[in-house]
Design a protein around this motif. Structure first.
Motif, PDB file in Angstrom:
ATOM      1  N   SER A   1      35.416 -18.223  90.955  1.00  0.00           N
ATOM      2  CA  SER A   1      34.643 -17.703  90.106  1.00  0.00           C
ATOM      3  C   SER A   1      34.742 -17.309  89.132  1.00  0.00           C
ATOM      4  O   SER A   1      33.758 -17.237  88.895  1.00  0.00           O
ATOM      5  CB  SER A   1      34.522 -16.262  91.337  1.00  0.00           C
ATOM      6  OG  SER A   1      35.731 -15.117  91.075  1.00  0.00           O
ATOM      7  N   GLU A   2      35.558 -17.277  87.878  1.00  0.00           N
ATOM      8  CA  GLU A   2      35.411 -17.041  87.077  1.00  0.00           C
ATOM      9  C   GLU A   2      34.955 -18.682  86.001  1.00  0.00           C
ATOM     10  O   GLU A   2      33.973 -18.690  85.409  1.00  0.00           O
ATOM     11  CB  GLU A   2      36.316 -16.955  86.249  1.00  0.00           C
ATOM     12  CG  GLU A   2      37.540 -16.300  86.822  1.00  0.00           C
ATOM     13  CD  GLU A   2      36.996 -14.861  85.717  1.00  0.00           C
ATOM     14  OE1 GLU A   2      36.536 -15.067  84.731  1.00  0.00           O
ATOM     15  OE2 GLU A   2      37.156 -13.853  86.790  1.00  0.00           O
ATOM     16  N   VAL A   3      34.979 -19.475  86.820  1.00  0.00           N
ATOM     17  CA  VAL A   3      34.483 -21.370  86.270  1.00  0.00           C
ATOM     18  C   VAL A   3      32.866 -21.413  87.291  1.00  0.00           C
ATOM     19  O   VAL A   3      32.224 -21.706  86.433  1.00  0.00           O
ATOM     20  CB  VAL A   3      35.539 -22.009  85.970  1.00  0.00           C
ATOM     21  CG1 VAL A   3      36.716 -21.451  85.249  1.00  0.00           C
ATOM     22  CG2 VAL A   3      35.897 -22.330  87.982  1.00  0.00           C
ATOM     23  N   GLU A   4      32.782 -20.456  88.511  1.00  0.00           N
ATOM     24  CA  GLU A   4      31.692 -21.076  89.287  1.00  0.00           C
ATOM     25  C   GLU A   4      30.167 -21.110  88.154  1.00  0.00           C
ATOM     26  O   GLU A   4      29.311 -21.686  88.555  1.00  0.00           O
ATOM     27  CB  GLU A   4      31.870 -19.713  90.419  1.00  0.00           C
ATOM     28  CG  GLU A   4      30.848 -20.572  91.940  1.00  0.00           C
ATOM     29  CD  GLU A   4      30.863 -19.893  92.698  1.00  0.00           C
ATOM     30  OE1 GLU A   4      30.762 -20.711  93.842  1.00  0.00           O
ATOM     31  OE2 GLU A   4      31.982 -18.688  92.780  1.00  0.00           O
ATOM     32  N   GLY A   5      29.843 -20.092  87.395  1.00  0.00           N
ATOM     33  CA  GLY A   5      28.723 -19.996  86.797  1.00  0.00           C
ATOM     34  C   GLY A   5      28.638 -21.296  86.151  1.00  0.00           C
ATOM     35  O   GLY A   5      27.363 -21.020  85.186  1.00  0.00           O
ATOM     36  N   LEU A   6      29.350 -21.922  85.802  1.00  0.00           N
ATOM     37  CA  LEU A   6      29.344 -23.222  84.869  1.00  0.00           C
ATOM     38  C   LEU A   6      28.357 -23.981  85.672  1.00  0.00           C
ATOM     39  O   LEU A   6      28.029 -24.587  84.766  1.00  0.00           O
ATOM     40  CB  LEU A   6      30.733 -23.207  84.133  1.00  0.00           C
ATOM     41  CG  LEU A   6      31.265 -22.623  83.224  1.00  0.00           C
ATOM     42  CD1 LEU A   6      32.535 -22.937  83.257  1.00  0.00           C
ATOM     43  CD2 LEU A   6      29.950 -22.353  82.110  1.00  0.00           C
ATOM     44  N   PHE A   7      28.470 -23.786  86.367  1.00  0.00           N
ATOM     45  CA  PHE A   7      28.084 -25.261  87.483  1.00  0.00           C
ATOM     46  C   PHE A   7      26.819 -24.731  88.258  1.00  0.00           C
ATOM     47  O   PHE A   7      25.830 -23.984  88.497  1.00  0.00           O
ATOM     48  CB  PHE A   7      29.063 -25.334  88.436  1.00  0.00           C
ATOM     49  CG  PHE A   7      29.889 -26.224  88.527  1.00  0.00           C
ATOM     50  CD1 PHE A   7      30.057 -26.912  88.036  1.00  0.00           C
ATOM     51  CD2 PHE A   7      30.799 -24.799  88.308  1.00  0.00           C
ATOM     52  CE1 PHE A   7      31.618 -28.137  87.774  1.00  0.00           C
ATOM     53  CE2 PHE A   7      32.343 -25.461  87.837  1.00  0.00           C
ATOM     54  CZ  PHE A   7      32.657 -27.163  87.446  1.00  0.00           C
TER      55      PHE A   7
END
Length: 452
Positions: A340-346
């Motif tokens: 979830s820490e990187v999910e917002g990049l997509f």
């Protein structure tokens, strides 16, 4: 002069009736006298005329067998006891001034109403509208032409756009024309007309006009006719542009009400109704240079603009996005953070596609107690990027250097020993971004593997 006791009007001396209200003036004259009393008659005869009741007393002994009556001409030729004539009888056949005025005004009103409907029927008739339309068309009076057209509800085309488009058209000079209604065209709603006209250098040509009766009325009584735009308009003409772009056709911005869909591949589609012809378009996409162009609705059924040129500021912003993606992935993986820490990049549609790849990277960067290598730090630098915009996506590749600080542990005869080492190499990464919300987000990415 005789004064009418009824209305006070001055009349001629010999007038028998009042010329204003019809009152019989002879009654006024008669009213001033009454029939003589018989005693008075006897007295008058005795004292003045020598008449006596006794025949013997009359001169000459003659007996008067008749009694002379007074001359009633002084009473206006009427005897004082004449029955009064009814008012209706007195006024029969004679109109008062008020009556004459009312009748005159009624006649004028009828004339005005007849003229009103005659002028209205002529002005608002389908024939007149067809003639006015083509007269304005021949004289290039586009404002009048626009006002006589039946435009569909929600039509994007505005008067200024219509005038600009029509001015671009190379039209010959129309010298004369004739507008004729076609046989069998007297339907209740639609009436057809044929226009035969002569144009300079082209000889005789024809134009067909269909006039449609509208639901409203002009001046509450007359039908309103408009020229049908069937065949003149491209209704629901689709324009597809990069997502997040602001679009203007003929200088008028397309608002959200014209946008029909936003595709996951980074393209937005608008649908507008425009007149067939050449139109200008401008597209301002984030981080791109403004696109300027033209399109002809009479030649193509749709327009798609997918290729844009990145501005210098846009290239710098996308390079920062690439770096952020790479560094965020590695920092989160080294700290063993959840996906979830990187999910917002997509983007919303692709966010779930990279969870497995992230977890694999997290396992590779973190060692267990049996591993000989322990990763301490990774540094990326010397970024070089190359970008292009295609199909609404800003895609690019990035090459960079990286340095790995790690600890190596090994066993020897003297025991377990550790030492810090560094490893330098080059990483290669590709990514594609599309505009979503208020920024560019990853549509796809290939995260490089770091070796040491």
């Amino acid at each position: 002069m005789r004064v009418c006791p009824s209305c006070g009007t001055m009349n001629e001396s010999n007038a028998r009736f009042c010329e204003n209200c019809g009152f019989r003036l002879e009654e006024e004259a008669a009213a001033g006298h009454t029939a003589p009393d018989p005693a008075e008659i006897e007295s008058m005869g005795t004292e003045e005329s020598g008449y006596h009741a006794d025949p013997a007393e009359n001169e000459g002994g003659a007996v008067q067998d008749t009694v002379p009556f007074e001359d009633f001409s002084q009473y206006g030729g009427q005897q004082g006891w004449e029955e009064p004539v009814p008012q209706s009888t007195r006024t029969a056949g004679k109109l008062s001034k008020l009556q004459k005025i009312v009748i005159a005004e009624a006649v004028c009103l009828v004339v005005v109403i007849i003229a009103f409907f005659a002028v209205g029927n002529n002005k608002y008739s389908a024939q007149s509208v067809a003639e006015n339309y083509f007269d304005a068309f021949a004289s290039r009076d586009w404002k009048t032409v626009y006002g006589l057209l039946e435009l569909p509800e929600g039509s994007f085309m505005q008067e200024s756009q219509f005038e600009e488009m029509m001015d671009k058209m190379q039209m010959p000079e129309i010298t004369n024309y004739t507008v004729r209604g076609q046989r069998g065209s007297e339907e209740e709603i639609v009436r057809n007309f044929s226009v035969e006209y002569s144009a300079t250098g082209q000889g005789t040509s024809n134009m067909e006009l269909a006039l449609v009766r509208q639901s409203d009325k002009a001046l509450f009584f007359f039908d309103v006719w408009k020229v049908s735009t069937e065949g003149m308009l491209s209704e629901g003409y689709p324009i597809t542009v990069p997502a997040g772009a602001q679009v203007a056709v003929d200088g008028i911005r397309l608002t959200d009400e014209y946008r029909t869909e936003s595709d996951s591949d980074g393209m937005d589609t608008y649908e507008i109704s425009v007149f067939n012809g050449i139109h200008s378009i401008s597209i301002a996409a984030p981080w791109c240079e403004v696109y300027q162009g033209e399109f002809d609705t009479s030649l193509d059924g749709s327009l798609t603009v997918s290729s844009m040129t990145l501005s210098e500021a846009g290239e710098s912003a996308l390079e920062a996005k690439m770096q952020e993606t790479l560094e965020t992935f590695y920092a989160a993986a080294m700290s063993e953070a959840d996906y979830s820490e990187v999910e917002g990049l997509f983007t919303a549609d692709t966010a779930g596609d990279y969870e497995t790849e992230y977890n694999d990277l997290k396992d590779a960067l973190n060692s267990d107690v049996n591993d000989y290598y322990t990763l301490n730090k990774i540094t990326f630098d010397n970024f070089q990027c190359d970008f292009y915009v295609e199909q609404g996506a800003a895609s690019g590749s990035m090459e960079c250097d990286y340095t790995v600080d790690y600890t190596y542990r090994y066993d020897s005869f003297s025991g377990t020993r550790t030492e810090n080492r560094t490893s330098d190499s080059t990483a290669y990464m590709t990514a594609s971004f599309v505009y979503e919300g208020d920024t560019y987000k990853l549509q796809d990415v290939s995260i490089p593997t770091v070796w040491w």
